[in-house]
Design a protein around this motif. Structure first.
Motif, PDB file in Angstrom:
ATOM      1  N   MET A 163       0.810  -1.210   0.000  1.00  0.00           N
ATOM      2  CA  MET A 163       0.000   0.000   0.000  1.00  0.00           C
ATOM      3  C   MET A 163       0.851   1.271   0.000  1.00  0.00           C
ATOM      4  SD  MET A 163      -3.086  -1.055  -0.183  1.00  0.00           S
ATOM      5  CE  MET A 163      -3.980   0.453   0.207  1.00  0.00           C
ATOM      6  N   ASP A 164       2.100   1.162   0.429  1.00  0.00           N
ATOM      7  CA  ASP A 164       2.965   2.341   0.531  1.00  0.00           C
ATOM      8  C   ASP A 164       3.816   2.581  -0.714  1.00  0.00           C
ATOM      9  OD1 ASP A 164       2.127   3.126   3.061  1.00  0.00           O
ATOM     10  OD2 ASP A 164       3.523   1.777   4.071  1.00  0.00           O
ATOM     11  N   ILE A 165       3.757   1.666  -1.680  1.00  0.00           N
ATOM     12  CA  ILE A 165       4.540   1.819  -2.905  1.00  0.00           C
ATOM     13  C   ILE A 165       3.683   2.515  -3.961  1.00  0.00           C
ATOM     14  CG2 ILE A 165       5.769   0.618  -4.753  1.00  0.00           C
ATOM     15  CD1 ILE A 165       6.281  -1.656  -2.790  1.00  0.00           C
ATOM     16  N   PRO A 166       4.107   3.687  -4.450  1.00  0.00           N
ATOM     17  CA  PRO A 166       3.325   4.390  -5.482  1.00  0.00           C
ATOM     18  C   PRO A 166       3.108   3.502  -6.706  1.00  0.00           C
ATOM     19  CG  PRO A 166       5.012   5.834  -4.592  1.00  0.00           C
ATOM     20  CD  PRO A 166       5.301   4.452  -4.061  1.00  0.00           C
ATOM     21  N   THR A 167       1.970   3.687  -7.343  1.00  0.00           N
ATOM     22  CA  THR A 167       1.582   2.784  -8.440  1.00  0.00           C
ATOM     23  C   THR A 167       1.719   3.403  -9.826  1.00  0.00           C
ATOM     24  OG1 THR A 167      -0.729   3.477  -8.204  1.00  0.00           O
ATOM     25  CG2 THR A 167      -0.030   1.547  -6.944  1.00  0.00           C
TER      26      THR A 167
END
Length: 214
Positions: free
Chosen positions: A139-143
């Protein structure tokens, strides 16, 4: 997009060794040590059969079910509907499947998964991405980069003639792409299109990625 018979041979030529990563994934999928051993025996059994679909057809129903379990497939394997890539990846160890036709997706059985970093990305970018994402939850890794393939193909289905893979070129400039994303994040924050918390998360990740790429 299709794959060459040579690509299939390249994949099935080195599939018999199970890494710690592969074994851990299979255990997470509730496979017993016996089932893991059976899967490894299956890979050894078919390693000289360079047609992945023929290799799958050589397996018993019980062996096919072990392959299904190894790749966490919900449905039984229907060989007749598999693409070459989908069949070939079933005969590779979990965690080491490949995007053989360079469409930005990894097909395992009938399912398609987004592949990022792409298989054809430089080793330097893969290492930088791993460094930047180390310790972060999904959830903390930009997509922005992860979902680029999907966003480029809205309204299209995998296999369509006009399917686009933004990362298809081996000369794709990942550094420039990261710089463009940082500019976009700055723009969105400055125009009240992004919360300060999200801005901080994005900038922290991409700054770390930029430093790792330097």
């Amino acid at each position: 997009m299709t794959i060459s018979s040579q690509s299939a041979r390249d994949l099935t030529a080195n599939i018999t060794a199970l890494s710690d990563k592969s074994v851990a994934l299979m255990h997470q999928r509730s496979m017993s040590d016996e089932a893991v051993t059976t899967f490894q025996n299956i890979l050894q059994k078919v390693q000289e059969i360079h047609d992945p679909k023929a290799a799958l057809r050589s397996l018993s129903a019980e062996e096919l079910d072990v392959v299904r379990q190894a790749h966490s497939l919900a449905e039984s394997i229907n060989i007749s509907v598999l693409s070459d890539e989908g069949a070939a990846n079933l005969l590779n160890a979990p965690g080491h499947t490949k995007d053989l036709n360079n469409d930005g997706l990894t097909t395992i059985g009938e399912g398609n998964m987004l592949t990022f970093p792409p298989d054809n990305a430089p080793a330097s970018f893969k290492a930088a991405w791993e460094e930047a994402s180390d310790g972060l939850s999904t959830m903390d890794i930009p997509t922005h980069m992860i979902f680029a393939v999907g966003l480029a193909n809205i309204g299209r289905e995998p296999g369509d003639l006009n399917w686009v893979n933004p990362y298809a070129s081996p000369d794709y400039d990942y550094g420039a792409a990261v710089s463009e994303i940082i500019e976009s994040v700055e723009y969105q924050y400055n125009h009240n299109m992004m919360s300060f918390e999200q801005y901080q998360k994005n900038m922290s990740f991409y700054n770390t990625l930029t430093e790792a790429l330097a």
